[in-house]
Design a protein around this motif. Structure first.
Motif, PDB file in Angstrom:
ATOM      1  N   MET A  28       0.811  -1.195   0.000  1.00  0.00           N
ATOM      2  CA  MET A  28       0.000   0.000   0.000  1.00  0.00           C
ATOM      3  C   MET A  28       0.861   1.268   0.000  1.00  0.00           C
ATOM      4  O   MET A  28       0.547   2.217  -0.696  1.00  0.00           O
ATOM      5  N   THR A  29       1.934   1.266   0.725  1.00  0.00           N
ATOM      6  CA  THR A  29       2.782   2.460   0.760  1.00  0.00           C
ATOM      7  C   THR A  29       3.426   2.686  -0.594  1.00  0.00           C
ATOM      8  O   THR A  29       3.712   3.828  -0.952  1.00  0.00           O
ATOM      9  N   ARG A  30       3.661   1.612  -1.317  1.00  0.00           N
ATOM     10  CA  ARG A  30       4.286   1.762  -2.621  1.00  0.00           C
ATOM     11  C   ARG A  30       3.411   2.597  -3.554  1.00  0.00           C
ATOM     12  O   ARG A  30       3.897   3.462  -4.271  1.00  0.00           O
ATOM     13  N   GLY A  31       2.117   2.351  -3.560  1.00  0.00           N
ATOM     14  CA  GLY A  31       1.199   3.137  -4.382  1.00  0.00           C
ATOM     15  C   GLY A  31       1.176   4.588  -3.956  1.00  0.00           C
ATOM     16  O   GLY A  31       1.093   5.495  -4.790  1.00  0.00           O
ATOM     17  N   ASN A  32       1.244   4.821  -2.679  1.00  0.00           N
ATOM     18  CA  ASN A  32       1.256   6.182  -2.157  1.00  0.00           C
ATOM     19  C   ASN A  32       2.519   6.903  -2.616  1.00  0.00           C
ATOM     20  O   ASN A  32       2.479   8.075  -3.001  1.00  0.00           O
ATOM     21  N   GLN A  33       3.638   6.217  -2.598  1.00  0.00           N
ATOM     22  CA  GLN A  33       4.893   6.826  -3.035  1.00  0.00           C
ATOM     23  C   GLN A  33       4.829   7.181  -4.520  1.00  0.00           C
ATOM     24  O   GLN A  33       5.327   8.225  -4.938  1.00  0.00           O
ATOM     25  N   ARG A  34       4.221   6.302  -5.303  1.00  0.00           N
ATOM     26  CA  ARG A  34       4.072   6.578  -6.731  1.00  0.00           C
ATOM     27  C   ARG A  34       3.232   7.827  -6.954  1.00  0.00           C
ATOM     28  O   ARG A  34       3.590   8.668  -7.784  1.00  0.00           O
ATOM     29  N   GLU A  35       2.145   7.909  -6.234  1.00  0.00           N
ATOM     30  CA  GLU A  35       1.260   9.070  -6.386  1.00  0.00           C
ATOM     31  C   GLU A  35       1.965  10.357  -5.969  1.00  0.00           C
ATOM     32  O   GLU A  35       1.854  11.383  -6.634  1.00  0.00           O
ATOM     33  N   LEU A  36       2.710  10.284  -4.889  1.00  0.00           N
ATOM     34  CA  LEU A  36       3.454  11.469  -4.449  1.00  0.00           C
ATOM     35  C   LEU A  36       4.523  11.853  -5.470  1.00  0.00           C
ATOM     36  O   LEU A  36       4.717  13.043  -5.767  1.00  0.00           O
ATOM     37  N   ALA A  37       5.219  10.876  -6.012  1.00  0.00           N
ATOM     38  CA  ALA A  37       6.250  11.140  -7.011  1.00  0.00           C
ATOM     39  C   ALA A  37       5.639  11.733  -8.274  1.00  0.00           C
ATOM     40  O   ALA A  37       6.194  12.663  -8.873  1.00  0.00           O
ATOM     41  N   ARG A  38       4.487  11.203  -8.689  1.00  0.00           N
ATOM     42  CA  ARG A  38       3.811  11.735  -9.880  1.00  0.00           C
ATOM     43  C   ARG A  38       3.375  13.178  -9.653  1.00  0.00           C
ATOM     44  O   ARG A  38       3.546  14.029 -10.538  1.00  0.00           O
ATOM     45  N   ALA A  39       2.818  13.443  -8.488  1.00  0.00           N
ATOM     46  CA  ALA A  39       2.380  14.808  -8.176  1.00  0.00           C
ATOM     47  C   ALA A  39       3.568  15.759  -8.143  1.00  0.00           C
ATOM     48  O   ALA A  39       3.506  16.885  -8.670  1.00  0.00           O
ATOM     49  N   LYS A  40       4.658  15.317  -7.542  1.00  0.00           N
ATOM     50  CA  LYS A  40       5.862  16.145  -7.458  1.00  0.00           C
ATOM     51  C   LYS A  40       6.417  16.421  -8.852  1.00  0.00           C
ATOM     52  O   LYS A  40       6.793  17.552  -9.189  1.00  0.00           O
ATOM     53  N   ASN A  41       6.461  15.389  -9.685  1.00  0.00           N
ATOM     54  CA  ASN A  41       6.975  15.538 -11.040  1.00  0.00           C
ATOM     55  C   ASN A  41       6.077  16.452 -11.865  1.00  0.00           C
ATOM     56  O   ASN A  41       6.565  17.285 -12.632  1.00  0.00           O
ATOM     57  N   LEU A  42       4.764  16.311 -11.713  1.00  0.00           N
ATOM     58  CA  LEU A  42       3.833  17.164 -12.439  1.00  0.00           C
ATOM     59  C   LEU A  42       4.040  18.629 -12.061  1.00  0.00           C
ATOM     60  O   LEU A  42       4.091  19.501 -12.926  1.00  0.00           O
ATOM     61  N   LYS A  43       4.190  18.880 -10.782  1.00  0.00           N
ATOM     62  CA  LYS A  43       4.419  20.252 -10.310  1.00  0.00           C
ATOM     63  C   LYS A  43       5.735  20.799 -10.868  1.00  0.00           C
ATOM     64  O   LYS A  43       5.805  21.940 -11.339  1.00  0.00           O
ATOM     65  N   LYS A  44       6.757  19.964 -10.866  1.00  0.00           N
ATOM     66  CA  LYS A  44       8.061  20.376 -11.378  1.00  0.00           C
ATOM     67  C   LYS A  44       7.979  20.704 -12.869  1.00  0.00           C
ATOM     68  O   LYS A  44       8.524  21.720 -13.323  1.00  0.00           O
ATOM     69  N   GLN A  45       7.298  19.858 -13.634  1.00  0.00           N
ATOM     70  CA  GLN A  45       7.171  20.086 -15.071  1.00  0.00           C
ATOM     71  C   GLN A  45       6.384  21.358 -15.371  1.00  0.00           C
ATOM     72  O   GLN A  45       6.721  22.101 -16.290  1.00  0.00           O
ATOM     73  N   GLN A  46       5.352  21.615 -14.582  1.00  0.00           N
ATOM     74  CA  GLN A  46       4.569  22.832 -14.775  1.00  0.00           C
ATOM     75  C   GLN A  46       5.393  24.075 -14.480  1.00  0.00           C
ATOM     76  O   GLN A  46       5.310  25.071 -15.202  1.00  0.00           O
ATOM     77  N   GLU A  47       6.199  24.018 -13.436  1.00  0.00           N
ATOM     78  CA  GLU A  47       7.048  25.167 -13.105  1.00  0.00           C
ATOM     79  C   GLU A  47       8.096  25.407 -14.179  1.00  0.00           C
ATOM     80  O   GLU A  47       8.385  26.552 -14.538  1.00  0.00           O
ATOM     81  N   LEU A  48       8.672  24.330 -14.717  1.00  0.00           N
ATOM     82  CA  LEU A  48       9.655  24.474 -15.779  1.00  0.00           C
ATOM     83  C   LEU A  48       9.020  25.073 -17.024  1.00  0.00           C
ATOM     84  O   LEU A  48       9.604  25.958 -17.660  1.00  0.00           O
ATOM     85  N   ALA A  49       7.856  24.582 -17.388  1.00  0.00           N
ATOM     86  CA  ALA A  49       7.179  25.096 -18.579  1.00  0.00           C
ATOM     87  C   ALA A  49       6.790  26.557 -18.379  1.00  0.00           C
ATOM     88  O   ALA A  49       6.905  27.370 -19.295  1.00  0.00           O
ATOM     89  N   LYS A  50       6.341  26.890 -17.201  1.00  0.00           N
ATOM     90  CA  LYS A  50       5.941  28.263 -16.901  1.00  0.00           C
ATOM     91  C   LYS A  50       7.152  29.196 -16.966  1.00  0.00           C
ATOM     92  O   LYS A  50       7.092  30.270 -17.545  1.00  0.00           O
ATOM     93  N   GLY A  51       8.241  28.782 -16.384  1.00  0.00           N
ATOM     94  CA  GLY A  51       9.452  29.596 -16.373  1.00  0.00           C
ATOM     95  C   GLY A  51      10.055  29.740 -17.744  1.00  0.00           C
ATOM     96  O   GLY A  51      10.539  30.796 -18.124  1.00  0.00           O
ATOM     97  N   LYS A  52      10.017  28.684 -18.535  1.00  0.00           N
ATOM     98  CA  LYS A  52      10.601  28.730 -19.869  1.00  0.00           C
ATOM     99  C   LYS A  52       9.861  29.692 -20.768  1.00  0.00           C
ATOM    100  O   LYS A  52      10.464  30.441 -21.510  1.00  0.00           O
ATOM    101  N   SER A  53       8.543  29.663 -20.716  1.00  0.00           N
ATOM    102  CA  SER A  53       7.783  30.514 -21.622  1.00  0.00           C
ATOM    103  C   SER A  53       8.039  31.985 -21.333  1.00  0.00           C
ATOM    104  O   SER A  53       8.081  32.790 -22.251  1.00  0.00           O
ATOM    105  N   LYS A  54       8.197  32.346 -20.084  1.00  0.00           N
ATOM    106  CA  LYS A  54       8.456  33.744 -19.754  1.00  0.00           C
ATOM    107  C   LYS A  54       9.870  34.144 -20.138  1.00  0.00           C
ATOM    108  O   LYS A  54      10.090  35.190 -20.702  1.00  0.00           O
TER     109      LYS A  54
END
Length: 69
Positions: free
Chosen positions: A1-27
């Motif tokens: 069960m913790t493994r699934g939670n870690q995956r979800e946290l990693a996905r959320a973290k990666n999504l946030k990181k990708q959004q920040e990179l895309a936002k910063g790049k466009s500006k």
């Protein structure tokens, strides 16, 4: 069960990181591209002026040196 939670946290973290990179790049990319284009244009103008000056120097001084040969 913790493994699934870690995956979800990693996905959320990666999504946030990708959004920040895309936002910063466009500006920054527009400003950086404009600055880079201006800098490159200035460099090319300097090169053209230097080449023109060397051609004029060669034309005025080079003609006399070729006649001596």
């Amino acid at each position: 069960m913790t493994r699934g939670n870690q995956r979800e946290l990693a996905r959320a973290k990666n999504l946030k990181k990708q959004q920040e990179l895309a936002k910063g790049k466009s500006k920054e990319s527009g400003a950086s591209k404009t600055k880079r284009m201006e800098r490159d244009a200035d460099i090319m103008r300097q090169k053209q002026q230097a080449k023109q000056a060397s051609k004029e120097a060669a034309a005025s001084g080079g003609g006399a040196s070729t006649s001596k040969k």
